[in-house]
Design a protein around this motif. Structure first.
Motif, mmCIF file in Angstrom:
data_model
loop_
_atom_site.group_PDB
_atom_site.id
_atom_site.type_symbol
_atom_site.label_atom_id
_atom_site.label_comp_id
_atom_site.label_asym_id
_atom_site.label_seq_id
_atom_site.Cartn_x
_atom_site.Cartn_y
_atom_site.Cartn_z
ATOM 1 N N ALA A 1 -4.318 -3.099 -2.540
ATOM 2 C CA ALA A 1 -3.043 -3.588 -1.991
ATOM 3 C C ALA A 1 -3.128 -5.044 -1.542
ATOM 4 C CB ALA A 1 -2.600 -2.704 -0.834
ATOM 5 N N GLU A 2 -4.255 -5.449 -0.970
ATOM 6 C CA GLU A 2 -4.397 -6.837 -0.509
ATOM 7 C C GLU A 2 -4.275 -7.824 -1.668
ATOM 8 O OE1 GLU A 2 -6.634 -4.441 0.141
ATOM 9 O OE2 GLU A 2 -6.468 -4.168 2.306
ATOM 10 N N VAL A 3 -4.852 -7.453 -2.813
ATOM 11 C CA VAL A 3 -4.810 -8.336 -3.985
ATOM 12 C C VAL A 3 -3.393 -8.372 -4.559
ATOM 13 C CG1 VAL A 3 -5.708 -8.682 -6.327
ATOM 14 C CG2 VAL A 3 -7.260 -8.004 -4.467
ATOM 15 N N VAL A 4 -2.756 -7.222 -4.658
ATOM 16 C CA VAL A 4 -1.381 -7.171 -5.165
ATOM 17 C C VAL A 4 -0.450 -7.941 -4.224
ATOM 18 C CG1 VAL A 4 0.570 -5.658 -5.741
ATOM 19 C CG2 VAL A 4 -1.767 -4.998 -6.386
ATOM 20 N N ALA A 5 -0.609 -7.745 -2.907
ATOM 21 C CA ALA A 5 0.216 -8.480 -1.933
ATOM 22 C C ALA A 5 -0.024 -9.980 -2.051
ATOM 23 C CB ALA A 5 -0.080 -7.993 -0.519
ATOM 24 N N GLY A 6 -1.272 -10.381 -2.242
ATOM 25 C CA GLY A 6 -1.583 -11.807 -2.404
ATOM 26 C C GLY A 6 -0.940 -12.383 -3.651
ATOM 27 N N ALA B 1 0.834 -1.209 0.000
ATOM 28 C CA ALA B 1 0.000 0.000 0.000
ATOM 29 C C ALA B 1 0.869 1.261 0.000
ATOM 30 C CB ALA B 1 -0.937 0.000 1.213
ATOM 31 N N GLN B 2 2.001 1.220 0.688
ATOM 32 C CA GLN B 2 2.912 2.364 0.680
ATOM 33 C C GLN B 2 3.610 2.509 -0.675
ATOM 34 O OE1 GLN B 2 5.667 2.075 3.963
ATOM 35 N NE2 GLN B 2 4.030 1.623 5.403
ATOM 36 N N ALA B 3 3.965 1.381 -1.268
ATOM 37 C CA ALA B 3 4.668 1.406 -2.549
ATOM 38 C C ALA B 3 3.745 1.794 -3.702
ATOM 39 C CB ALA B 3 5.302 0.046 -2.833
ATOM 40 N N ARG B 4 2.459 1.453 -3.564
ATOM 41 C CA ARG B 4 1.467 1.738 -4.607
ATOM 42 C C ARG B 4 0.235 2.362 -3.964
ATOM 43 N NH1 ARG B 4 0.821 -2.818 -9.009
ATOM 44 N NH2 ARG B 4 -1.137 -1.725 -8.977
ATOM 45 N N ALA C 1 17.217 -12.834 -9.937
ATOM 46 C CA ALA C 1 16.627 -12.456 -11.222
ATOM 47 C C ALA C 1 15.121 -12.713 -11.207
ATOM 48 C CB ALA C 1 17.286 -13.230 -12.359
ATOM 49 N N LEU C 2 14.735 -13.834 -10.638
ATOM 50 C CA LEU C 2 13.307 -14.155 -10.550
ATOM 51 C C LEU C 2 12.598 -13.210 -9.588
ATOM 52 C CD1 LEU C 2 13.753 -17.997 -10.476
ATOM 53 C CD2 LEU C 2 12.730 -16.676 -12.330
ATOM 54 N N LEU C 3 13.246 -12.889 -8.496
ATOM 55 C CA LEU C 3 12.659 -11.967 -7.537
ATOM 56 C C LEU C 3 12.491 -10.586 -8.149
ATOM 57 C CD1 LEU C 3 11.616 -11.198 -4.768
ATOM 58 C CD2 LEU C 3 13.977 -10.963 -4.012
ATOM 59 N N ASP C 4 13.502 -10.102 -8.861
ATOM 60 C CA ASP C 4 13.395 -8.802 -9.523
ATOM 61 C C ASP C 4 12.235 -8.792 -10.512
ATOM 62 O OD1 ASP C 4 15.568 -7.877 -8.071
ATOM 63 O OD2 ASP C 4 17.000 -8.145 -9.722
ATOM 64 N N ALA C 5 12.066 -9.873 -11.259
ATOM 65 C CA ALA C 5 10.962 -9.965 -12.222
ATOM 66 C C ALA C 5 9.612 -9.971 -11.508
ATOM 67 C CB ALA C 5 11.127 -11.210 -13.087
ATOM 68 N N ALA C 6 9.537 -10.674 -10.376
ATOM 69 C CA ALA C 6 8.279 -10.720 -9.608
ATOM 70 C C ALA C 6 7.932 -9.344 -9.049
ATOM 71 C CB ALA C 6 8.389 -11.743 -8.479
ATOM 72 N N LEU C 7 8.931 -8.645 -8.516
ATOM 73 C CA LEU C 7 8.680 -7.314 -7.977
ATOM 74 C C LEU C 7 8.240 -6.357 -9.083
ATOM 75 C CD1 LEU C 7 11.638 -6.972 -5.448
ATOM 76 C CD2 LEU C 7 9.221 -7.360 -4.929
ATOM 77 N N ALA C 8 8.884 -6.425 -10.239
ATOM 78 C CA ALA C 8 8.504 -5.561 -11.357
ATOM 79 C C ALA C 8 7.078 -5.890 -11.837
ATOM 80 C CB ALA C 8 9.502 -5.700 -12.505
ATOM 81 N N ALA C 9 6.742 -7.160 -11.874
ATOM 82 C CA ALA C 9 5.416 -7.568 -12.337
ATOM 83 C C ALA C 9 4.321 -7.064 -11.399
ATOM 84 C CB ALA C 9 5.343 -9.090 -12.455
ATOM 85 N N HIS C 10 4.588 -7.053 -10.112
ATOM 86 C CA HIS C 10 3.538 -6.706 -9.138
ATOM 87 C C HIS C 10 3.594 -5.267 -8.653
ATOM 88 C CE1 HIS C 10 2.170 -10.790 -9.107
ATOM 89 N NE2 HIS C 10 3.410 -11.210 -8.903
ATOM 90 N N LEU C 11 4.773 -4.644 -8.711
ATOM 91 C CA LEU C 11 4.914 -3.289 -8.194
ATOM 92 C C LEU C 11 5.241 -2.269 -9.276
ATOM 93 C CD1 LEU C 11 7.020 -4.107 -4.996
ATOM 94 C CD2 LEU C 11 4.534 -3.799 -5.164
ATOM 95 N N GLY C 12 5.499 -2.738 -10.479
ATOM 96 C CA GLY C 12 5.917 -1.847 -11.546
ATOM 97 C C GLY C 12 7.426 -1.780 -11.591
ATOM 98 N N PRO C 13 7.961 -1.137 -12.613
ATOM 99 C CA PRO C 13 9.422 -1.054 -12.732
ATOM 100 C C PRO C 13 10.036 -0.266 -11.586
ATOM 101 C CG PRO C 13 8.319 0.090 -14.557
ATOM 102 C CD PRO C 13 7.258 -0.478 -13.695
ATOM 103 N N ALA C 14 11.259 -0.641 -11.240
ATOM 104 C CA ALA C 14 11.972 0.096 -10.178
ATOM 105 C C ALA C 14 12.260 1.498 -10.671
ATOM 106 C CB ALA C 14 13.276 -0.621 -9.828
ATOM 107 N N ALA C 15 12.194 2.444 -9.737
ATOM 108 C CA ALA C 15 12.426 3.857 -10.107
ATOM 109 C C ALA C 15 13.898 4.091 -10.350
ATOM 110 C CB ALA C 15 11.933 4.761 -8.999
#
Length: 192
Positions: free
Chosen positions: A144-149, A134-137, A178-192
């Motif tokens: 946020a609950e759905v994205v976190a899930g 919720a803080q990140a997005r 590499a997989l973690l970075d892809a998962a974070l990008a998929a769910h949180l958007g690209p890193a700033a």
């Protein structure tokens, strides 16, 4: 009474060690009792069924995972995304180093039986992740609950598929980063 509490905790600790070493399906009340140096009937004073002892081991696993998350986040300040990455790394590390306990913690029969209210034990960690998402997005849709899930499901999949050896075959990499970075990008958007 103090000795009884000590034996109960020792049975859970030894059970957890055996589960990590041999896997949940290989551990019996009798094996735990033998390893603890007590009679084979002693565990039944605290855990009338094997399922109840496994639930206690899983509950301890959740406590350990939550403590590891709190410790990891205590050492991390900054942006919510960085804190989520720290939490995700810790989660994958826990899954890799406590394989049997990790598997046990998410067994449907234990969660559905509600011994020791395991679902309640797992919720604070999910709420922590949800708060960080919720803080990140802050204006996100879906909520946020759905994205976190979805992120948690992704992390759980990375952990399980890594343990089974499937990810390197499918992706050509054994690098969880590499997989973690892809998962974070998929769910949180690209890193700033």
């Amino acid at each position: 009474m103090h000795d009884d509490e000590g034996l109960r905790a020792r049975l859970i600790r030894i059970g957890g060690e055996l589960v990590d070493r041999d896997g949940p399906s290989a551990v019996s009340l009798r094996e735990i009792a033998r390893s603890a140096g007590v009679s084979h009937g002693a565990p039944r004073r605290y855990f009338p069924t094997h399922l109840e002892l496994l639930s206690a081991i899983a509950r301890e696993g959740y406590a350990d995972l939550t403590a590891a998350a709190n410790a990891a986040l205590a050492d991390t300040s900054g942006a919510p995304r960085a804190r989520i990455a720290t939490l995700a790394h810790m989660y994958l590390d826990f899954a890799a180093t406590h394989r049997g306990r990790y598997e046990l913690m998410f067994r449907h029969d234990l969660l559905a039986s509600d011994h020791l209210r395991l679902r309640d034990t797992s919720l604070p960690l999910f709420q922590l992740l949800t708060g960080l998402v919720a803080q990140a997005r802050p204006q996100s849709h879906p909520p946020a609950e759905v994205v976190a899930g979805a992120l948690w499901a992704n992390l759980h999949g990375i952990a399980q598929l890594s343990q089974w050896g499937s990810l390197p075959l499918a992706t050509g990499t054994a690098e969880p980063d590499a997989l973690l970075d892809a998962a974070l990008a998929a769910h949180l958007g690209p890193a700033a």
